[in-house]
Design a protein around this motif. Sequence first.
Motif, short mmCIF file in Angstrom:
data_model
loop_
_atom_site.label_atom_id
_atom_site.label_comp_id
_atom_site.label_asym_id
_atom_site.label_seq_id
_atom_site.Cartn_x
_atom_site.Cartn_y
_atom_site.Cartn_z
N ASN A 194 26.16 -32.44 -58.17
CA ASN A 194 24.96 -33.09 -57.66
C ASN A 194 24.46 -34.05 -58.84
OD1 ASN A 194 24.85 -31.49 -55.59
ND2 ASN A 194 23.35 -30.16 -56.16
N ALA A 195 24.55 -35.38 -58.22
CA ALA A 195 24.23 -36.49 -59.38
C ALA A 195 22.69 -36.75 -59.66
CB ALA A 195 24.85 -37.82 -58.88
N TYR A 196 22.26 -36.89 -60.69
CA TYR A 196 20.60 -37.01 -60.80
C TYR A 196 20.50 -38.23 -61.76
CZ TYR A 196 21.36 -34.64 -65.18
OH TYR A 196 21.85 -34.27 -66.43
N ARG A 197 21.51 -38.97 -62.11
CA ARG A 197 21.56 -40.49 -62.89
C ARG A 197 22.70 -41.11 -62.57
NH1 ARG A 197 20.85 -40.43 -69.03
NH2 ARG A 197 22.70 -41.85 -69.30
N ILE A 198 22.41 -42.47 -62.15
CA ILE A 198 23.80 -43.28 -62.05
C ILE A 198 23.40 -44.77 -62.71
CG2 ILE A 198 25.25 -44.41 -60.35
CD1 ILE A 198 24.42 -42.33 -58.39
N ASP A 199 24.35 -45.04 -63.64
CA ASP A 199 24.23 -46.10 -63.98
C ASP A 199 25.49 -47.12 -64.15
OD1 ASP A 199 25.25 -45.63 -66.75
OD2 ASP A 199 23.39 -44.75 -67.04
N ARG A 200 25.48 -48.30 -65.04
CA ARG A 200 26.72 -49.09 -64.97
C ARG A 200 27.14 -48.80 -66.33
NH1 ARG A 200 27.11 -52.62 -60.63
NH2 ARG A 200 25.25 -52.83 -59.38
N ASN A 201 26.65 -48.10 -67.34
CA ASN A 201 27.38 -48.01 -68.54
C ASN A 201 28.67 -47.35 -68.52
OD1 ASN A 201 25.02 -48.34 -69.83
ND2 ASN A 201 24.24 -46.58 -70.56
N GLN A 202 29.54 -47.80 -69.47
CA GLN A 202 31.06 -47.30 -69.63
C GLN A 202 31.16 -46.97 -70.89
OE1 GLN A 202 33.60 -47.31 -67.09
NE2 GLN A 202 31.51 -47.22 -66.15
N PRO A 203 32.07 -46.15 -71.33
CA PRO A 203 32.03 -45.63 -72.51
C PRO A 203 32.44 -46.66 -73.69
CG PRO A 203 34.09 -44.85 -71.31
CD PRO A 203 32.99 -45.59 -70.52
N GLN A 204 31.94 -46.55 -74.91
CA GLN A 204 32.28 -47.27 -75.95
C GLN A 204 33.58 -47.10 -76.43
OE1 GLN A 204 29.25 -46.95 -78.82
NE2 GLN A 204 27.68 -48.44 -77.66
N MET A 205 34.15 -48.54 -76.49
CA MET A 205 35.72 -48.40 -77.04
C MET A 205 35.60 -49.28 -78.42
SD MET A 205 37.77 -48.84 -73.67
CE MET A 205 39.24 -48.67 -74.37
#
Length: 259
Positions: A194-205
């Motif tokens: 069950n998702a409760y937060r969605i954004d466009r962040n991606q892991p820092q590389m």
Amino acid sequence: MELLGKIEKIYDKVSRSETFTLREFILHVPNPRDSRYDNHIRFQLNNDRTSLIDEFHEGDEVLVSFDLSGREWTSPEGDVRYIGSIVAWRIDRAGSGSAVNTSGAYSNKEVYGRLHKKMDIRQVTPTFSVHEFVVAVQQPSSQYEDFLLFQTVGRNVNLIDQYNEGDPIHVVFDIQGRKSVGRDGVERYFNSFNAYRIDRNQPQMQQPVAAQQPMSQPSVPPVTPTEQQIVGAAPAQSAASNPFVSNTGQDGNEDDLPF
């Protein structure tokens, strides 16, 4: 990822093929606010890890380390379905301590990937609706992707609306498991993410640190016994880390599916 709970049920090993064996167990995870909503989460152990549960018994309190797995399956009738599993790879007695698995594509109850498919909102009751979507997550050091089925419910049902298939997304979620007793009296267990937060962040590389280049020595006069000179230079500074992107803040019975 890790979950702490009490072993509720341990099943026998099942051979799906000559090269694949699995063993399932149920972990009871209490809800601290309301026991009516306790979780009964179904885990599986694969192949040589099926023996990890041998030293434990129903009622033991354990810490389970696990990964999520999901695949896309097309039925002979052409229906596309998504089959998810919670795959345990370590089991410790509660209190013995173990390191949290935060490597690779998965972190603690969050995933980074791309939006693979977005379904229509499903109205379960006049006051309750569910919106399912699938996130494709690249397996570390592999050409394969996991297809993980998530859902948003209640006041979060529209969180996925602003994203399109193919968009990179970051999903923060809870794992929920419920127990159902069929008309045949058999207990069945179903997991949902069950998702409760969605954004466009991606892991820092981070970019690799630049190798230090040898520095040429300046030309100096000959050193005399009465005139000692030390010639040198401070080492070059390493290249700074560079963030990859900017910061921004199922149910159903699967018994009829082939494995």
